[in-house]
Design an enzyme around this catalytic site. Structure first.
Site, PDB file in Angstrom:
ATOM      1  N   LYS A  59      41.238  38.371  42.672  1.00 19.23           N
ATOM      2  CA  LYS A  59      42.261  38.617  41.646  1.00 19.23           C
ATOM      3  C   LYS A  59      41.919  39.858  40.821  1.00 19.23           C
ATOM      4  O   LYS A  59      42.782  40.712  40.572  1.00 19.23           O
ATOM      5  CB  LYS A  59      42.388  37.393  40.732  1.00 19.23           C
ATOM      6  CG  LYS A  59      42.960  36.166  41.433  1.00 19.23           C
ATOM      7  CD  LYS A  59      42.888  34.950  40.520  1.00 19.23           C
ATOM      8  CE  LYS A  59      43.365  33.690  41.231  1.00 19.23           C
ATOM      9  NZ  LYS A  59      43.275  32.497  40.372  1.00 19.23           N
ATOM     10  N   CYS A  75      39.919  35.374  37.044  1.00 17.87           N
ATOM     11  CA  CYS A  75      39.369  34.039  36.804  1.00 17.87           C
ATOM     12  C   CYS A  75      39.877  33.076  37.873  1.00 17.87           C
ATOM     13  O   CYS A  75      40.985  33.225  38.380  1.00 17.87           O
ATOM     14  CB  CYS A  75      39.816  33.495  35.448  1.00 17.87           C
ATOM     15  SG  CYS A  75      39.560  34.589  34.073  1.00 17.87           S
ATOM     16  N   ASP A  76      39.063  32.081  38.155  1.00 16.55           N
ATOM     17  CA  ASP A  76      39.534  30.982  38.989  1.00 16.55           C
ATOM     18  C   ASP A  76      38.671  29.763  38.697  1.00 16.55           C
ATOM     19  O   ASP A  76      37.542  29.888  38.220  1.00 16.55           O
ATOM     20  CB  ASP A  76      39.472  31.322  40.479  1.00 16.55           C
ATOM     21  CG  ASP A  76      40.360  30.382  41.284  1.00 16.55           C
ATOM     22  OD1 ASP A  76      41.582  30.611  41.313  1.00 16.55           O
ATOM     23  OD2 ASP A  76      39.851  29.398  41.854  1.00 16.55           O
ATOM     24  N   GLN A  77      39.229  28.608  38.970  1.00 12.55           N
ATOM     25  CA  GLN A  77      38.490  27.365  38.775  1.00 12.55           C
ATOM     26  C   GLN A  77      38.699  26.469  39.986  1.00 12.55           C
ATOM     27  O   GLN A  77      39.821  26.327  40.469  1.00 12.55           O
ATOM     28  CB  GLN A  77      38.979  26.643  37.518  1.00 12.55           C
ATOM     29  CG  GLN A  77      38.194  25.378  37.197  1.00 12.55           C
ATOM     30  CD  GLN A  77      38.752  24.656  35.988  1.00 12.55           C
ATOM     31  OE1 GLN A  77      39.879  24.196  36.000  1.00 12.55           O
ATOM     32  NE2 GLN A  77      37.955  24.567  34.931  1.00 12.55           N
TER      33      GLN A  77
END
Length: 199
Positions: A59, A75-77
């Protein structure tokens, strides 16, 4: 003078968290196929933490190539229960299945952040939190989902701990920011070191 950071995410939670901390952000959501990126990692032995970091980096890089010279935060989770990786529930029935599977067990949230500029990653971090859900009766899950409604579809675990979802848990290890989706303290430290915010 503080630098305007580009947030490569449409997450209102992350935007609010950053702004509350005094970070000025412009939102430019990344245009990537997350499931396609994940498929490239299948069979590589990548951990759920690795998956979160690879997605966050994809991203950040995609947006930084469209925003030359700007500092971009990707960001990622991911949510992992053992080796199983969860995605946001598609519908309320999927949310019910998520909560039934997590009931009485400890799962892990892996929140990754990557800073990039001009298509190059400058910094990476993955915050980890472990959450133990109390044993939930199926009837309670149904009532809970009826109360929270479509909000349950906005997170990988089908809950928001900043709302009524906190009632689902008996133990939480890890900081609030990581759970909501951003390792904020390490990020702020790096932004200070880069001179992007006042330090």
């Amino acid at each position: 003078m503080a630098e305007r950071i580009v947030l490569a995410s449409g997450s209102q939670f992350r935007k609010t968290m950053l702004e509350a901390a005094g970070v000025v952000v412009d939102v430019v959501p990344a245009d990537i196929d997350e499931r396609a990126v994940e498929q490239t990692l299948e069979g590589t032995g990548a951990s759920p933490e690795d998956v979160a970091q690879v997605l966050a980096e994809a991203k950040a890089l995609e947006v930084s190539e469209r925003q030359p010279g700007r500092l971009v935060l990707g960001c990622d989770q991911t949510l992992s229960l053992g080796d199983e990786l969860f995605h946001k529930p598609k519908d309320m029935e999927d949310a019910r299945r998520h909560l039934l599977k997590l009931s009485g067990r400890t799962h892990q949230l892996n929140s990754a952040a990557v800073l990039a500029r001009n298509g190059e990653a400058l910094w990476r971090d993955v915050g980890i939190a472990r959450l133990t859900m109390r044993k939930l009766e199926p009837a309670f899950i149904g009532r809970h989902l009826a109360r929270v409604g479509p909000m349950a579809l906005n997170s990988v675990g089908a809950y928001q701990i900043e709302g009524e979802g906190i009632q689902l848990f008996e133990k939480i290890e890890g900081d609030h920011f990581t759970i909501v989706g951003l390792p904020l303290l390490p990020l702020l430290k790096e932004l200070r070191e880069l001179g992007a915010i006042d330090g």
